[in-house]
Design an enzyme around this catalytic site. Structure first.
Site, PDB file in Angstrom:
ATOM      1  CB  CYS A 113      11.937  18.887  -3.179  1.00  0.00           C
ATOM      2  SG  CYS A 113      10.510  17.901  -2.707  1.00  0.00           S
ATOM      3  CG  HIS A 249      14.700  19.020   0.283  1.00  0.00           C
ATOM      4  ND1 HIS A 249      13.561  19.683   0.692  1.00  0.00           N
ATOM      5  CD2 HIS A 249      14.275  17.845  -0.260  1.00  0.00           C
ATOM      6  CE1 HIS A 249      12.497  18.944   0.379  1.00  0.00           C
ATOM      7  NE2 HIS A 249      12.903  17.833  -0.186  1.00  0.00           N
ATOM      8  CG  ASN A 279       9.840  16.605   1.646  1.00  0.00           C
ATOM      9  OD1 ASN A 279       9.870  17.797   1.321  1.00  0.00           O
ATOM     10  ND2 ASN A 279      10.246  15.638   0.855  1.00  0.00           N
TER      11      ASN A 279
HETATM   12  O1  UT7 Z   1      11.639  15.544  -1.394  1.00  0.00           O
HETATM   13  C1  UT7 Z   1      11.905  14.775  -2.523  1.00  0.00           C
HETATM   14  C2  UT7 Z   1      12.792  13.716  -2.205  1.00  0.00           C
HETATM   15  N1  UT7 Z   1      12.113  12.660  -1.485  1.00  0.00           N
HETATM   16  C3  UT7 Z   1      12.864  11.901  -0.769  1.00  0.00           C
HETATM   17  O2  UT7 Z   1      14.014  12.180  -0.654  1.00  0.00           O
HETATM   18  C4  UT7 Z   1      12.285  10.627  -0.175  1.00  0.00           C
HETATM   19  C5  UT7 Z   1      13.331   9.569  -0.289  1.00  0.00           C
HETATM   20  N2  UT7 Z   1      12.957   8.289   0.239  1.00  0.00           N
HETATM   21  C6  UT7 Z   1      12.807   8.044   1.554  1.00  0.00           C
HETATM   22  O3  UT7 Z   1      12.897   8.919   2.367  1.00  0.00           O
HETATM   23  C7  UT7 Z   1      12.584   6.623   1.969  1.00  0.00           C
HETATM   24  O4  UT7 Z   1      12.816   5.759   0.876  1.00  0.00           O
HETATM   25  C8  UT7 Z   1      11.173   6.350   2.561  1.00  0.00           C
HETATM   26  C9  UT7 Z   1      11.061   7.007   3.918  1.00  0.00           C
HETATM   27  C10 UT7 Z   1      10.131   6.890   1.607  1.00  0.00           C
HETATM   28  C11 UT7 Z   1      10.965   4.851   2.758  1.00  0.00           C
HETATM   29  O5  UT7 Z   1      11.981   4.297   3.557  1.00  0.00           O
HETATM   30  P1  UT7 Z   1      12.694   2.936   3.118  1.00  0.00           P
HETATM   31  O6  UT7 Z   1      13.595   2.581   4.200  1.00  0.00           O
HETATM   32  O7  UT7 Z   1      13.264   3.171   1.764  1.00  0.00           O
HETATM   33  O8  UT7 Z   1      11.480   1.921   3.096  1.00  0.00           O
HETATM   34  P2  UT7 Z   1      10.878   1.103   1.868  1.00  0.00           P
HETATM   35  O9  UT7 Z   1      10.129   1.992   0.942  1.00  0.00           O
HETATM   36  O10 UT7 Z   1      11.955   0.241   1.295  1.00  0.00           O
HETATM   37  O11 UT7 Z   1       9.841   0.196   2.633  1.00  0.00           O
HETATM   38  C12 UT7 Z   1      10.264  -0.746   3.637  1.00  0.00           C
HETATM   39  C13 UT7 Z   1       9.019  -1.390   4.227  1.00  0.00           C
HETATM   40  C14 UT7 Z   1       8.046  -1.890   3.181  1.00  0.00           C
HETATM   41  O12 UT7 Z   1       7.478  -3.092   3.664  1.00  0.00           O
HETATM   42  P3  UT7 Z   1       8.005  -4.520   3.121  1.00  0.00           P
HETATM   43  O13 UT7 Z   1       7.755  -4.471   1.656  1.00  0.00           O
HETATM   44  O14 UT7 Z   1       9.450  -4.560   3.483  1.00  0.00           O
HETATM   45  O15 UT7 Z   1       7.155  -5.471   3.885  1.00  0.00           O
HETATM   46  C15 UT7 Z   1       6.979  -0.825   3.156  1.00  0.00           C
HETATM   47  O16 UT7 Z   1       5.724  -1.341   2.754  1.00  0.00           O
HETATM   48  O17 UT7 Z   1       8.309  -0.415   5.015  1.00  0.00           O
HETATM   49  C16 UT7 Z   1       6.939  -0.395   4.590  1.00  0.00           C
HETATM   50  N3  UT7 Z   1       6.407   0.946   4.790  1.00  0.00           N
HETATM   51  C17 UT7 Z   1       5.859   1.356   5.954  1.00  0.00           C
HETATM   52  N4  UT7 Z   1       5.660   0.735   7.118  1.00  0.00           N
HETATM   53  C18 UT7 Z   1       5.080   1.412   8.095  1.00  0.00           C
HETATM   54  C19 UT7 Z   1       6.390   1.975   3.904  1.00  0.00           C
HETATM   55  N5  UT7 Z   1       5.834   3.048   4.475  1.00  0.00           N
HETATM   56  C20 UT7 Z   1       5.489   2.696   5.742  1.00  0.00           C
HETATM   57  C21 UT7 Z   1       4.891   3.369   6.819  1.00  0.00           C
HETATM   58  N6  UT7 Z   1       4.715   2.699   7.977  1.00  0.00           N
HETATM   59  N7  UT7 Z   1       4.505   4.654   6.733  1.00  0.00           N
END
Ligand code: UT7
Length: 322
Positions: A113, A249, A279
């Site tokens: 990225c 980004h 992204n």
């Molecule tokens: O370009 C390179 C850099 N990349 C980035 O900068 C990405 C950085 N990270 C992020 O943008 C975020 O961490 C994400 C968008 C990937 C995830 O958001 P989050 O608020 O950190 O969520 P999480 O991974 O902590 O997941 C929270 C919950 C989980 O469920 P439980 O374990 O709390 O029951 C996940 O399983 O959300 C669940 N989850 C989803 N639910 C519905 C994860 N993906 C999804 C989804 N739809 N697509």
């Protein structure tokens, strides 16, 4: 002094636009979750035959037209991508052929990225040596081809696209002239396992799929991006108050908000396209830049800051006078 002046921008997106609701039919997710956690509403997905090189060439044509030059005036192509058409040759040489340029220097850069920021620094260095005069710097990706479409934690986050700029070596006033004022890059390979592809020519012999520990990447992104922007501004004796536009980004709207807040920058100075493009990895910064140049927000003389962070980790920023 000689600086690399940005004389044209361009971008290209696949025709197919996919809304969150369509993904909710394939994996256990919802429009509400994706919008609330990421700000993403749409992404473009490449059709068969639409590739990193064809999208890159389309973006390059638009940038060349905007710069008012001919493709054959280009003597350097640096293409940032983590999703090349093939393991080799470099997709930059495929773009070169598509543009009908018989001879120039052309190669790819992979910093995921952050690839566009890395490519800008490489091209800027080569232009300022006087060896090259006019460079195409492209970020082009087809991440849809390396996504695990059964992993809701990653497949909703990425899209395909390309952005390009023409950089020209020009005489520029040391204090008030246009051009790239500074670039600052970093990498920290200790974090390889937080964002990677589980395949490759030298390991599995397969292409592999993207894997990410999103929450940890998020935490590092906010800290590293704010820090490298402070560092870059300090190198040119500026502060965030001098910024006309931040072109970040586009990974997650919450990362954009958090880094702007850390910098003390008003949200209305931040170019946001993550809602429309998701992204697009190395393409995201030049794509967002092209949007804001074409809609008239970014004007000649504006101080523009570019930043990105990605797998590796790699991260970086650039300050330029447009
Ligand atoms: O370009 C390179 C850099 N990349 C980035 O900068 C990405 C950085 N990270 C992020 O943008 C975020 O961490 C994400 C968008 C990937 C995830 O958001 P989050 O608020 O950190 O969520 P999480 O991974 O902590 O997941 C929270 C919950 C989980 O469920 P439980 O374990 O709390 O029951 C996940 O399983 O959300 C669940 N989850 C989803 N639910 C519905 C994860 N993906 C999804 C989804 N739809 N697509």
């Amino acid at each position: 002094m000689i600086r690399s002046v940005l004389t044209g921008t361009g971008s290209a997106l696949p025709a197919r636009r996919v809304a969150n609701a369509e993904l909710a039919e394939q994996v256990d997710t919802s429009d509400e979750w994706i919008v609330e956690r990421t700000g993403i509403r749409f992404r473009h997905i490449a059709a068969p035959g639409e590739t990193t090189a064809t999208l890159g060439a389309d973006a390059a044509r638009a940038a060349i037209a905007a710069a008012g030059v001919e493709a054959t005036d280009i003597d350097l192509i640096v293409l940032a991508t983590a999703t090349p058409d093939q393991t080799f040759p470099a997709s930059a040489t495929k773009v070169q052929a598509l543009l009908g340029i018989d001879d120039c220097v052309a190669f790819d850069v992979n910093a995921v990225c952050s690839g566009f920021l890395y490519a800008v620094q490489v091209a800027d260095s080569m232009l300022r040596t006087g060896v090259h005069r006019r460079a195409l710097v492209i970020g082009s990706e087809t991440f849809s081809r390396i996504l695990d479409w059964e992993d809701r934690g990653t497949c909703v986050l990425f899209g395909d696209g390309a952005g390009a700029v023409v950089l020209e070596a020009q005489e520029s006033d040391a204090d008030s002239g246009r051009g790239i004022l500074v670039t600052k890059l970093h990498a920290d390979g200790r974090h390889n396992d937080l964002l990677y592809v589980d395949g490759g020519p030298s390991t599995t012999g397969t292409v592999g799929k993207l894997r990410m520990k999103g929450r940890e990447v998020f935490r590092h992104a906010v800290v590293n991006l704010a820090s490298v922007m402070d560092e870059s501004l300090a190198l040119v004796g500026m502060t965030s108050a001098d910024i006309d536009w931040l072109v970040p980004h586009q990974a997650n709207a919450r990362i954009l908000d958090a880094t702007a807040r850390k910098l003390g920058l008003s949200p209305d100075k931040v170019v946001v396209t993550v809602d429309q493009h998701a992204n697009t990895s190395a393409a995201s910064v030049p794509l967002a830049l092209d949007v804001a140049v074409r809609d008239g927000r970014i004007k000649k003389g504006h101080i523009v800051v570019l930043e990105a962070m990605g797998g590796g980790f790699t991260w970086g920023a650039a300050v330029l006078r447009f």
